[in-house]
Design a protein around this motif. Structure first.
Motif, PDB file in Angstrom:
ATOM      1  N   PHE A 140       0.883  -1.295   0.093  1.00 56.90           N
ATOM      2  CA  PHE A 140       0.174   0.001   0.070  1.00 56.90           C
ATOM      3  C   PHE A 140       0.843   1.279   0.116  1.00 56.90           C
ATOM      4  O   PHE A 140       1.906   1.257   0.568  1.00 56.90           O
ATOM      5  CB  PHE A 140      -0.999   0.024   1.107  1.00 56.90           C
ATOM      6  N   ARG A 141       0.260   2.262  -0.579  1.00 57.69           N
ATOM      7  CA  ARG A 141       0.888   3.643  -0.694  1.00 57.69           C
ATOM      8  C   ARG A 141       1.240   4.136   0.878  1.00 57.69           C
ATOM      9  O   ARG A 141       0.271   3.903   1.669  1.00 57.69           O
ATOM     10  CB  ARG A 141      -0.045   4.609  -1.523  1.00 57.69           C
ATOM     11  N   HIS A 142       2.317   4.629   1.063  1.00 58.35           N
ATOM     12  CA  HIS A 142       2.940   5.061   2.424  1.00 58.35           C
ATOM     13  C   HIS A 142       3.483   3.930   3.169  1.00 58.35           C
ATOM     14  O   HIS A 142       3.726   4.075   4.307  1.00 58.35           O
ATOM     15  CB  HIS A 142       1.700   5.774   3.060  1.00 58.35           C
ATOM     16  N   GLY A 143       3.332   2.836   2.630  1.00 57.35           N
ATOM     17  CA  GLY A 143       3.691   1.603   3.662  1.00 57.35           C
ATOM     18  C   GLY A 143       5.105   1.383   3.452  1.00 57.35           C
ATOM     19  O   GLY A 143       6.173   1.874   2.684  1.00 57.35           O
ATOM     20  N   TYR A 144       5.764   1.025   4.516  1.00 52.88           N
ATOM     21  CA  TYR A 144       7.172   0.671   5.002  1.00 52.88           C
ATOM     22  C   TYR A 144       7.271  -0.554   5.553  1.00 52.88           C
ATOM     23  O   TYR A 144       6.700  -0.845   6.669  1.00 52.88           O
ATOM     24  CB  TYR A 144       7.777   1.849   5.746  1.00 52.88           C
ATOM     25  N   HIS A 145       8.129  -1.346   5.065  1.00 53.70           N
ATOM     26  CA  HIS A 145       8.234  -2.724   5.902  1.00 53.70           C
ATOM     27  C   HIS A 145       9.787  -3.352   6.000  1.00 53.70           C
ATOM     28  O   HIS A 145      10.005  -4.286   6.587  1.00 53.70           O
ATOM     29  CB  HIS A 145       7.778  -3.523   4.860  1.00 53.70           C
ATOM     30  N   GLY A 146      10.814  -2.249   5.917  1.00 46.16           N
ATOM     31  CA  GLY A 146      11.917  -2.600   6.214  1.00 46.16           C
ATOM     32  C   GLY A 146      12.999  -2.341   4.943  1.00 46.16           C
ATOM     33  O   GLY A 146      12.657  -1.749   4.104  1.00 46.16           O
ATOM     34  N   GLU A 157       0.602  -2.695   6.999  1.00 45.27           N
ATOM     35  CA  GLU A 157       0.684  -2.370   8.436  1.00 45.27           C
ATOM     36  C   GLU A 157      -0.626  -1.970   9.155  1.00 45.27           C
ATOM     37  O   GLU A 157      -1.053  -0.927   8.671  1.00 45.27           O
ATOM     38  CB  GLU A 157       1.695  -1.054   8.487  1.00 45.27           C
ATOM     39  N   PRO A 158      -1.220  -2.753  10.026  1.00 42.53           N
ATOM     40  CA  PRO A 158      -2.562  -2.599  10.405  1.00 42.53           C
ATOM     41  C   PRO A 158      -2.543  -1.466  11.156  1.00 42.53           C
ATOM     42  O   PRO A 158      -1.947  -0.771  12.370  1.00 42.53           O
ATOM     43  CB  PRO A 158      -2.788  -3.890  11.187  1.00 42.53           C
ATOM     44  N   ILE A 159      -3.726  -0.337  10.766  1.00 46.96           N
ATOM     45  CA  ILE A 159      -4.132   0.734  11.583  1.00 46.96           C
ATOM     46  C   ILE A 159      -3.177   1.952  11.711  1.00 46.96           C
ATOM     47  O   ILE A 159      -3.516   2.964  11.276  1.00 46.96           O
ATOM     48  CB  ILE A 159      -4.455   0.413  13.136  1.00 46.96           C
ATOM     49  N   VAL A 160      -1.587   1.552  11.859  1.00 46.10           N
ATOM     50  CA  VAL A 160      -0.814   2.881  11.491  1.00 46.10           C
ATOM     51  C   VAL A 160       0.154   2.337  10.701  1.00 46.10           C
ATOM     52  O   VAL A 160       0.700   1.372  10.771  1.00 46.10           O
ATOM     53  CB  VAL A 160      -0.344   3.071  13.133  1.00 46.10           C
ATOM     54  N   GLN A 161       0.328   3.278   9.588  1.00 47.44           N
ATOM     55  CA  GLN A 161       1.378   3.064   8.857  1.00 47.44           C
ATOM     56  C   GLN A 161       2.771   3.832   9.469  1.00 47.44           C
ATOM     57  O   GLN A 161       2.633   5.027   9.288  1.00 47.44           O
ATOM     58  CB  GLN A 161       1.170   3.507   7.269  1.00 47.44           C
ATOM     59  N   GLY A 162       3.770   3.225   9.770  1.00 51.03           N
ATOM     60  CA  GLY A 162       4.773   4.112  10.902  1.00 51.03           C
ATOM     61  C   GLY A 162       5.632   4.873   9.896  1.00 51.03           C
ATOM     62  O   GLY A 162       5.509   5.988  10.055  1.00 51.03           O
ATOM     63  N   ALA A 163       6.997   4.360   9.564  1.00 53.12           N
ATOM     64  CA  ALA A 163       7.873   5.043   8.974  1.00 53.12           C
ATOM     65  C   ALA A 163       7.542   5.737   7.677  1.00 53.12           C
ATOM     66  O   ALA A 163       8.345   6.770   7.249  1.00 53.12           O
ATOM     67  CB  ALA A 163       9.195   4.107   8.891  1.00 53.12           C
ATOM     68  N   GLN A 165      15.097  22.161  24.565  1.00 57.46           N
ATOM     69  CA  GLN A 165      14.007  21.871  25.624  1.00 57.46           C
ATOM     70  C   GLN A 165      14.201  20.726  26.367  1.00 57.46           C
ATOM     71  O   GLN A 165      13.325  20.335  27.193  1.00 57.46           O
ATOM     72  CB  GLN A 165      12.709  22.037  24.857  1.00 57.46           C
ATOM     73  N   GLY A 166      15.524  19.973  26.106  1.00 60.86           N
ATOM     74  CA  GLY A 166      15.660  18.756  26.895  1.00 60.86           C
ATOM     75  C   GLY A 166      14.815  17.427  26.593  1.00 60.86           C
ATOM     76  O   GLY A 166      14.724  16.506  27.455  1.00 60.86           O
ATOM     77  N   VAL A 167      14.485  17.412  25.180  1.00 61.83           N
ATOM     78  CA  VAL A 167      13.973  15.999  24.834  1.00 61.83           C
ATOM     79  C   VAL A 167      14.491  15.380  23.706  1.00 61.83           C
ATOM     80  O   VAL A 167      15.009  16.128  22.668  1.00 61.83           O
ATOM     81  CB  VAL A 167      12.402  16.444  24.576  1.00 61.83           C
ATOM     82  N   TRP A 168      14.426  14.177  23.379  1.00 60.89           N
ATOM     83  CA  TRP A 168      14.728  13.596  22.205  1.00 60.89           C
ATOM     84  C   TRP A 168      13.943  13.149  21.376  1.00 60.89           C
ATOM     85  O   TRP A 168      12.939  12.068  21.816  1.00 60.89           O
ATOM     86  CB  TRP A 168      15.946  12.516  22.510  1.00 60.89           C
ATOM     87  N   ILE A 169      13.485  13.748  20.088  1.00 63.36           N
ATOM     88  CA  ILE A 169      12.529  13.289  19.184  1.00 63.36           C
ATOM     89  C   ILE A 169      12.974  13.423  17.890  1.00 63.36           C
ATOM     90  O   ILE A 169      13.562  14.721  17.632  1.00 63.36           O
ATOM     91  CB  ILE A 169      11.252  14.498  19.493  1.00 63.36           C
ATOM     92  N   ARG A 170      12.853  12.385  17.158  1.00 63.19           N
ATOM     93  CA  ARG A 170      13.319  12.492  15.518  1.00 63.19           C
ATOM     94  C   ARG A 170      12.152  12.586  14.847  1.00 63.19           C
ATOM     95  O   ARG A 170      11.090  12.127  14.920  1.00 63.19           O
ATOM     96  CB  ARG A 170      13.944  10.946  15.218  1.00 63.19           C
ATOM     97  N   THR A 171      12.269  14.040  13.979  1.00 64.15           N
ATOM     98  CA  THR A 171      11.209  14.188  13.106  1.00 64.15           C
ATOM     99  C   THR A 171      11.185  13.059  11.870  1.00 64.15           C
ATOM    100  O   THR A 171      12.094  12.438  11.676  1.00 64.15           O
ATOM    101  CB  THR A 171      11.356  15.548  12.706  1.00 64.15           C
ATOM    102  N   LEU A 172       9.994  13.356  11.253  1.00 66.38           N
ATOM    103  CA  LEU A 172       9.688  12.459  10.167  1.00 66.38           C
ATOM    104  C   LEU A 172       9.182  13.151   8.886  1.00 66.38           C
ATOM    105  O   LEU A 172       7.950  13.283   9.123  1.00 66.38           O
ATOM    106  CB  LEU A 172       8.955  11.306  10.615  1.00 66.38           C
ATOM    107  N   THR A 173       9.685  13.313   7.929  1.00 67.42           N
ATOM    108  CA  THR A 173       9.234  13.946   6.730  1.00 67.42           C
ATOM    109  C   THR A 173       8.703  15.109   7.221  1.00 67.42           C
ATOM    110  O   THR A 173       9.135  16.246   7.645  1.00 67.42           O
ATOM    111  CB  THR A 173       8.310  12.952   5.975  1.00 67.42           C
ATOM    112  N   ASP A 174       6.979  15.067   7.201  1.00 65.79           N
ATOM    113  CA  ASP A 174       6.351  16.462   7.481  1.00 65.79           C
ATOM    114  C   ASP A 174       5.843  16.162   8.835  1.00 65.79           C
ATOM    115  O   ASP A 174       4.729  16.964   9.094  1.00 65.79           O
ATOM    116  CB  ASP A 174       5.322  16.512   6.209  1.00 65.79           C
TER     117      ASP A 174
END
Length: 429
Positions: A151-157, A215-221, A391-400
């Motif tokens: 599926f479009r927007h899918g990622y599997h490795g 990816e059921p319910i949520v397409q991650g990466a 601000q003392g947090v570790w967060i990796r952003t993802l595209t948009d």
């Protein structure tokens, strides 16, 4: 001077002395990207850096640390196993941690997903699932069914077969288009038009298709895209209608991340094959698995040795990893992880809501311990990460997107610090 990605300088000599001249980092342009942070220790939802600063981890170490870091129950189980037997080959020999873990996974998985094939990473779990689906049909005498619907927007490795079922246009693997085998890319069946299109594709190409992977319910990466239970149910129904296997990639969504133990439970569907990983060991050591329903396994049950599944990673069913996974499942049984995921969901919905009114924000969505703020164009990732780190947090952003996938048992104050940082950064952007 070379700077880490938070702007704190360290010298070329220090970087090279640590091994920086030899390491090859993931998803990194080694020539131009900023140097990485240097972690020294972890505890709970926090990462301590070598310079003494402490960050709250908002992404659960790539979605793995569902119990937070260094949970004493998991560490104790691993220490005991380390002294007894850290590893043994799984060919011709088995061991109690793997047998017990397989039995426990089968017991909590949807339906009759009762056969558990252990591997050493999520990508390999998907590779095995694809290979299993193709051989399923070969063992049943159908030789042409070697293609997959994805599926479009899918990622599997990132391994070869996995790349071939990722979105070829929008994903990070687009440059490999001429190298990868071709499969069938489809839109998720969210409405009548897309459902009809998938129905037609499966009818037309049924004799070439081994399985549909989702990816059921949520397409991650692929962008933290959500779809509803009805969409997932449509995929299951159409696979059943056309006699095609369904593979659920639960590597990201499994183990409480969406508020259920497995995301398939939101739609009460049972895939024919299911991939799990990431949270399986609570973020301590690599382990994954490919699960099969009874009818899939029975296609391999034969007097003919050629019908056996010929796959076997060297470190599959590693006893140390299996002990960690068993301890992680203990915590799901003894501590209220799914209730905690619902608590995280409530807080994310409440505290990310102010982002919805910002001019560049086009969506704010939350499910379980996943919170996403989506912008109308790709982010300036360097600026966003610098703001978050300040601000003392570790967060990796993802595209948009700026997204949060914290530990399920994160403390309220830590979760609020994460959401405050996301809101402040979204406003600054």
């Amino acid at each position: 001077m070379i700077c880490s990605n938070d702007g704190h300088p360290y010298s070329e000599e220090d970087w090279c002395g640590l091994g920086g001249a030899n390491i090859w980092l993931p998803y990194t342009q080694m020539k131009t990207d900023p140097r990485p942070l240097l972690a020294d220790a972890t505890r709970g939802a926090r990462i301590r850096l070598a310079d003494g600063r402490e960050l709250i981890d908002g992404v659960g170490s790539w979605w793995t640390a569902c119990h937070g870091y260094n949970h004493p129950h998991i560490l104790a189980a691993m220490c005991t196993q380390m002294e007894r037997m850290p590893h043994i080959m799984f060919g011709g020999i088995t061991h109690e941690p793997a047998l017990r873990l397989a039995k426990r996974i089968a017991a909590i998985s949807p339906g009759d997903l009762t056969r558990v094939f252990f591997v050493d990473s999520g990508s390999v779990a998907v590779e095995v699932a694809l290979k299993m689906a193709v051989q399923y049909w070969l063992n049943k005498g159908e030789r042409g069914r070697t293609k997959f619907v994805h599926f479009r927007h899918g990622y599997h490795g990132d391994t070869t077969a996995c790349m071939a079922v990722c979105d070829p246009n929008e994903g990070m693997h687009s440059q490999f288009g001429n190298y990868l085998p071709k499969n069938f890319l489809a839109d998720l069946p969210r409405d009548k038009e897309t459902k009809t299109a998938l129905d037609d594709l499966l009818r037309r190409e049924r004799n070439r298709i081994a399985a549909v992977i989702i990816e059921p319910i949520v397409q991650g990466a692929g962008g933290m895209k959500f779809h509803d239970a009805a969409t997932l149910r449509s995929v299951r129904d159409l696979c059943t209608k056309h006699g095609v296997l369904m593979i659920a990639d639960e590597i990201f969504t499994g183990f409480g991340r969406t508020g259920r133990m497995f995301a398939c439970e939101h739609a009460s569907v049972i895939p024919d094959i299911m991939c799990i990983g990431k949270g399986l060991t609570g973020g301590t050591i690599t382990l994954a698995a490919t699960l099969a329903r009874v009818h899939v396994f029975e296609a391999f049950w034969s007097d003919d040795h050629q019908k056996a599944l010929m796959h076997g990673p060297t470190y599959m069913a590693n006893p140390l990893a299996c002990s960690a996974a068993n301890a992680s499942l203990d915590l799901f049984e003894s501590e209220p992880r799914l209730e905690q995921a619902q608590r995280v969901e409530f807080a994310l919905k409440r505290d990310l809501e102010p982002c919805r009114d910002l001019p560049r924000v086009i969506d704010v969505r939350v499910l379980g311990a996943i919170g996403v703020v989506q912008f109308n164009r790709e982010l300036d990732h360097g600026t966003a990460r610098a703001s978050l780190l300040a601000q003392g947090v570790w967060i990796r952003t993802l595209t948009d997107c700026i997204y949060l996938t914290p530990a399920l048992n994160i403390q309220d104050a830590e979760l609020r610090a994460l959401t405050d940082a996301v809101v402040a950064t979204a406003k600054a952007l």
